[in-house]
Design an enzyme around this catalytic site. Sequence first.
Site, short mmCIF file in Angstrom:
data_model
loop_
_atom_site.label_atom_id
_atom_site.label_comp_id
_atom_site.label_asym_id
_atom_site.label_seq_id
_atom_site.Cartn_x
_atom_site.Cartn_y
_atom_site.Cartn_z
N SER A 145 0.85 -1.19 0.00
CA SER A 145 0.00 0.00 0.00
C SER A 145 0.89 1.24 0.00
O SER A 145 2.09 1.16 0.33
CB SER A 145 -0.88 0.00 1.27
OG SER A 145 -1.54 1.22 1.45
N TYR A 158 -3.82 -0.78 10.01
CA TYR A 158 -3.60 -1.02 8.58
C TYR A 158 -2.20 -0.58 8.17
O TYR A 158 -1.48 -1.29 7.47
CB TYR A 158 -4.66 -0.27 7.77
CG TYR A 158 -4.60 -0.52 6.29
CD1 TYR A 158 -5.22 -1.63 5.73
CD2 TYR A 158 -3.95 0.38 5.44
CE1 TYR A 158 -5.18 -1.85 4.36
CE2 TYR A 158 -3.90 0.16 4.08
CZ TYR A 158 -4.52 -0.95 3.55
OH TYR A 158 -4.48 -1.16 2.18
#
Length: 253
Positions: A145, A158
């Site tokens: 990410s 996350y």
Amino acid sequence: MTTNALFSLAGRTALVTGASRGIGRAIALGLAAAGSDLILAGRATSNEDTAAEIAALGRGCRIIDVDLADPLSARDAAAAVARDSTVDIVVNNAGIISRDDVLSIAPQDWTRVLDVNLSSLFFLSQQLAAPMVARGRGKLVNVASLLSFQGGIRVAAYTASKHAVAGLTRAMANELGPHGVQVNAIAPGYIATDNTQALRDDPDRFRAIAERIPAGRWGRPEDLVGAAVFLAAAASDYVNGHVLVVDGGWMAR
């Protein structure tokens, strides 16, 4: 080797997690279009539509029912697959996000995000990489990410998981590379998926993000397919331990 041969996945089998929708679905269909047969790992009923689309492309596909929120179940399921199938490519795409302030994150939310995004990824890869090492060939592709590089806001679990995915990609590449197994990652930018729905529903955040992206738009799941096929194919045989950012230029700003 011809260009077509460099990117062909004919005769290969790829296991993809989180393929029911979004990025995982697009990647699974892209690998199938490149010639690969598929194994979809996740909740069985959620993968049925993707499996039907893969079959329509003329590729073989089967579904492995596994709860990726349970890392030991993921390990056991992957071990079973390794015993009865030859898996040439693994795409660890499954991921969840929990939005909360750092001071308010509940232990169970922290644990669930880390279990799905990191621990299941590791144990599944561990089991499927072992026969790759024995054969002297294989590809592991993790989905990282932009938050593998940045901190973000209200997404601490996350962010922690995706930083770890980038580091784990490099660590596994160092150990598995000498055995002919390449381990790389794709870091998507801001892609229109369920995980980013909250951001897209906020007009100010949506506009601010779009204005910073040099490409002038949010990404689509299909924008990740080329990178996934490249990292799964012979074209990337000398690429190892790399995190390939596909973000429309966000990180260049």
